[in-house]
Enzyme design. Sequence first.
Site, short mmCIF file in Angstrom:
data_model
loop_
_atom_site.label_atom_id
_atom_site.label_comp_id
_atom_site.label_asym_id
_atom_site.label_seq_id
_atom_site.Cartn_x
_atom_site.Cartn_y
_atom_site.Cartn_z
CD GLN A 125 -2.66 1.12 2.63
OE1 GLN A 125 -3.33 0.11 2.82
NE2 GLN A 125 -2.71 2.15 3.45
CD GLU A 247 -5.35 0.85 6.77
OE1 GLU A 247 -4.16 0.48 6.78
OE2 GLU A 247 -5.72 1.96 6.37
#
Length: 403
Positions: A125, A247
Amino acid sequence: MHFQPDPTLDSFRQEVRQFLRHHLPADLPWRKDGMRSPRADLVRWQRLLDAHGWGAPYWSQEHGGTGWSVAQRLVFDEECAAAGTPSLDGFAHKLVGPVINHFATPEQKAEHLPHIFQGTRLWCQGFSEPGSGSDLASLRTRAERVTGADGDHYVVNGQKIWTSYAHQADWIFLLVRTDPQAKKQAGISFLLADMKSPGITVRPIISIDGCHHLNETFFDNVRVPAANLVGTENEGWKLTKFLLNNEHATTADLPTLRRSLSQLHALAGSARAGGMALAERHEFLLRLARCEAELRAITVMVQRVAAMEQDHSAAAHAMGSILKVRGTELQQRMSEFLVETLGDHGAVAYPDPHARNAGRRALPMEDAARGVATEMFFRRATTIYGGTSEVQRSIIARSLFQF
């Protein structure tokens, strides 16, 4: 919001346990310190799951997943943690995968989803940048669109930091600024890039526990095909909010919390302090009971967040922030509690199982302590990554004026 007991949950738990007994290879090692499994183990485990039809345990059936309920997913995670299975690629399954499912083109889905099911494409990420802290909207990595003989491309320049597992990843999903004149949260786009692209450089950051999972990632005139843009140019913030709420919901990490609680219960009967078993000390039992009560509350909160997301509730984002704060702070308290419970043994990281003195069998407390101190060091970052607790509390406070 009320959650009724599911009478089929016990049979589902037995199904998962039976699968693990028959399909989890005995030679697949697992880590107790919160780190991701080695690539070969991760890929091997992913393929075993996929062969059984469980290649995407967190996705709906319309996206090729198992379609399990929230409660079933929690049972699956809990049983896998208890059995010591290798980790899955959380960046693929819980972050970029759902973004691809909801926002990508059919061509992008055909390119990336089969690799997630097979475990043949690992992800990282690219969000955080130096000097930006938790303020993602202040990112400075630029992407300029150009047209050449080989088609439309974005030319990306900039730097990302704290890029977990970038040194192992095949692809990266990253935020870039495509309109520098737009306001802070506008002008941001969501790109997918091959980590083998010329101009990408990864430099390791060794953390305090001696582990290498963090990196700096540099982009020097990296050409990314325009076809790798997910969603619409300059509207990446919408995708970012969708991803970040996922998340926040996953950073509670219920399997880790439950494993820590199980370790504490085991130590209560074997560890001693001041000549007494810990199970006989009221202050220890009171602290253990508080951890258990908080874990039960967070379990219900995970269910609430998931139910809100399914109903497209506007409150889901705020609830995700609440869960992120409560879950990560409990991770820190429980990891510290474990270290303190182990006494002198808790002060040693025991990083390598082969580092014991030759010819000497490890003491039971040494085995119990293996990986505990390392995980405590790792958990210090949980209230920072994914948005600091201070930022989450600001989101929660602002949300109170909307509901």
